[in-house]
Scaffold this active site. Sequence first.
Site, PDB file in Angstrom:
ATOM      1  N   ASN A  59       3.049  -1.281  -8.941  1.00 19.24           N
ATOM      2  CA  ASN A  59       2.864  -2.058  -7.708  1.00 19.24           C
ATOM      3  C   ASN A  59       4.101  -2.006  -6.815  1.00 19.24           C
ATOM      4  O   ASN A  59       3.991  -2.080  -5.582  1.00 19.24           O
ATOM      5  CB  ASN A  59       2.536  -3.519  -8.041  1.00 19.24           C
ATOM      6  N   ASP A 106       1.143   6.142  -2.632  1.00 21.61           N
ATOM      7  CA  ASP A 106      -0.166   5.535  -2.868  1.00 21.61           C
ATOM      8  C   ASP A 106      -0.936   6.269  -3.963  1.00 21.61           C
ATOM      9  O   ASP A 106      -1.724   5.660  -4.691  1.00 21.61           O
ATOM     10  CB  ASP A 106      -0.978   5.536  -1.571  1.00 21.61           C
ATOM     11  N   ASP A 109       1.137   5.816  -7.676  1.00 21.97           N
ATOM     12  CA  ASP A 109       1.226   4.525  -8.372  1.00 21.97           C
ATOM     13  C   ASP A 109       0.277   4.450  -9.565  1.00 21.97           C
ATOM     14  O   ASP A 109       0.631   3.930 -10.629  1.00 21.97           O
ATOM     15  CB  ASP A 109       0.989   3.362  -7.400  1.00 21.97           C
ATOM     16  N   ARG A 114      -0.559   4.683 -15.659  1.00 23.11           N
ATOM     17  CA  ARG A 114      -1.019   5.304 -16.908  1.00 23.11           C
ATOM     18  C   ARG A 114       0.155   5.859 -17.704  1.00 23.11           C
ATOM     19  O   ARG A 114       0.150   5.866 -18.926  1.00 23.11           O
ATOM     20  CB  ARG A 114      -2.025   6.404 -16.577  1.00 23.11           C
ATOM     21  N   ASP A 127      -3.197  -2.277  -4.724  1.00 18.49           N
ATOM     22  CA  ASP A 127      -3.247  -0.982  -4.061  1.00 18.49           C
ATOM     23  C   ASP A 127      -4.208  -1.001  -2.877  1.00 18.49           C
ATOM     24  O   ASP A 127      -3.863  -0.597  -1.760  1.00 18.49           O
ATOM     25  CB  ASP A 127      -3.661   0.086  -5.071  1.00 18.49           C
ATOM     26  N   HIS A 128      -5.439  -1.479  -3.107  1.00 16.34           N
ATOM     27  CA  HIS A 128      -6.423  -1.500  -2.027  1.00 16.34           C
ATOM     28  C   HIS A 128      -6.055  -2.522  -0.959  1.00 16.34           C
ATOM     29  O   HIS A 128      -6.374  -2.338   0.223  1.00 16.34           O
ATOM     30  CB  HIS A 128      -7.813  -1.797  -2.587  1.00 16.34           C
ATOM     31  N   ASP A 131      -3.674  -0.779   1.202  1.00 16.08           N
ATOM     32  CA  ASP A 131      -4.416   0.202   2.001  1.00 16.08           C
ATOM     33  C   ASP A 131      -5.131  -0.472   3.168  1.00 16.08           C
ATOM     34  O   ASP A 131      -5.204   0.083   4.271  1.00 16.08           O
ATOM     35  CB  ASP A 131      -5.447   0.924   1.126  1.00 16.08           C
TER      36      ASP A 131
END
Length: 775
Positions: A59, A106, A109, A114, A127-128, A131
């Site tokens: 993040n 973007d 991340d 992972r 994230d969204h 965005d």
Amino acid sequence: MDKIRRYFPSGDEYVTEDALKNLRNYKYRAVDKSFLTKYLYRHYWEWAVTLFPRWMAPNLITLTGLSFEVFDVLLVLLIMPDLEGPGPSWLYFAFGIGMWLYSTFDNVDGKQARRTGTSSPLGELFDHGCDALNCTIAGIVEASAFGCGISWQTITIIFFTTMTFFFSTWEEYHTGVLYLGYINGPTEILTFAVLACFASGIWGPGIWHVPASQGLPLIGSLFPATWELMDAMLAVTFVAMLFGHCMVCCWNVYSACKEQNRSFLATLPQITQYVAFSASCYIWLRNSTTILTNNHLVLFLITAGTAFGRIVSKIILAHLTEMPFPSYTVQMVPLAVGAAFSWLGLFTPRTELAFLVVSAMFVVVAYLHWALVVIERFCEFLGINCLSIRPPASGQSTPNRQSSGFLSPNSVSLVTAPLSPTSAPKSPGKPTDLWISPTKSKQKSKGTSEGNLQDALVNMKKAQKLAKKDPAVAATVLWKVSRDIARYPKQKSNLESALSTTQRCLYDMADLPELRGDKESGSLWSARLLLKTILECDLAVARLLWLDNKQQAARNYMDALARYLGIEPKIFDKLKACNLESKDRMAQEVIAGLPRKFSKQEDILQALNALEEAASAQLAAQDSERGLVLYLLRHAFAQKKQPEVAYQTIASLISMLQKMGLGYMANACAVLIIKYHMDEPDAHMQIAHAVVNSIEDADLVQARHLLEKYNSQFTEPWSQFIDMFVSKLVIADVEWMCNCAYTEWSHIYQDRDVYKLIDTAIAKQLGDFCIQEVL
């Protein structure tokens, strides 16, 4: 402080405890069809993620990427506040570099999450959410790069970015899948935007404002003579956005609603939220006394963009927590009030500016409070930090996945360090054990006992505690435990629990569209093996739903998985194979009861022709079930009265079904050839084609069924296709095919040296180190 908090909603009003519990069911699903991603950017992003230290939270990477775009907006306000310019060349290059860095961060991340084992639902929300805010921020930067100025061109660019993002989010809420097409905003459109910034830096923004006929010599005459190149680009973008994106989103939502037996029309009113947002912005701007004339457009766009970020982020939150679709947000109030006041002519330039400033402060403060409270509740529930990575609990080590790769499901017992490839124990059983019905699975596998069951249950509990801290080890143990527990019909609830946790761990470990093996590091997880394990685990869960008479839930589950993997197998339709054999049995019984009057040759031909015409008509009308039944009746009738026509009936049926795109039904009909017509000259060829088509359609159930039916009647398969069968099936289902090599067809395989072929295929797909363990 408490007095101030009284004026803000509580955390429960934003997201309840019951809604947070649904985070346990969440799995991130995405499909990216972009060729740029597949062949170019994927490799770049995999390299870029290695530049970030492992202590850096995903993040934090997302937020850092957004800061580049915010910095670009500050440059606009300081150097080119009229959004027109022209500004210095370096400014446009700064715009392009900022956009490129945002895109890189973007996309990196998720890989960092992972890589560090910190994937979580908060990551998607964060994230969204960034965005959504960037839709407006990047729009301002791009409008400045194009030299659009304080004009409706700038407003149109913002409209395009917000509309496409809203429809994508609305689609994901209903389908459960983030779908990015062959040409999509985050990849192709952003690449064009970066190149456009560089072009403005080299030749100046004036290149976008030449007449359309000059900028587009081939098609410029299609546009009005007064249009600039920028106007033509916006018009083409609007058409592409409407038909290439918005309509596709609507179709995907319609398909999802149809599969889930929900009303598509009931979802359409949800779009009115964006309609109200865009209409409020348009009315306010159209009737404004100061925003366009006195250069306050950026302040207005920041206000509207923050409100839009809240609208979309609430939809994302509802998707993650399975809450109802949000229909209202308080940040819409200033926009609606401003639109009403401007339309009624109640504003003066001074009062409108004051109202706009107060609205901006209100919207930003309300958004920050909502975001901080929701993030805090997510962190508390998930036991994570937002902008940092919590160290593992004392005494708990974590496998070094960077050097060892992911772990194989059969590679470890309950340990916290990965084993070498040579130390991996042999598979305890075929994955298909998980498909055994509890009502039929009466016997236990060799080597299992009640003591082993207790050990498996103990290991299951220990592994479940490791799920969040170390998904690789937890998935490894739980998948082995699941296959052991599946042998005990009375342990269904424990099997469900083990599989559920295994799923979460597997999805945390893998980014399916971008999996790749890592043989050089001695990884026990190859890309295909990990993907195969995830698919088998989900098939096992769907099978449990099916056995509980939750057929519709199982279908929905498999369809969602199919969209996630980018395939459309329709597993359960194929499993049932249209109930073909039961329909055939009924057809035979019906024909057996016909009166004896069908004895004259002309009556028989008339009946056959009538049945064929009726069956063809039903298939032409897309009624595959009725058409299939009528063809089966014609086949049964021909068998009894005119045998030479019977095989031709089945061949015609298979051909028609293939033309209709019903390949799985056509392949199923090959069973009838095995049952009745293997004396025909090309019958073996028909079966071979059906098997190959089933394998290529990812319908392994049907392929197995045909091969086993064939093998039950004939001691030797046809030689001209055996190599193809083995090379295809061994890739898709190694253990089943190898089992055939040792049992049913061992004499044939030994004669044809198929062991070498199997070894080659396994080495190619799973890595050389797997051969000894699988065979």
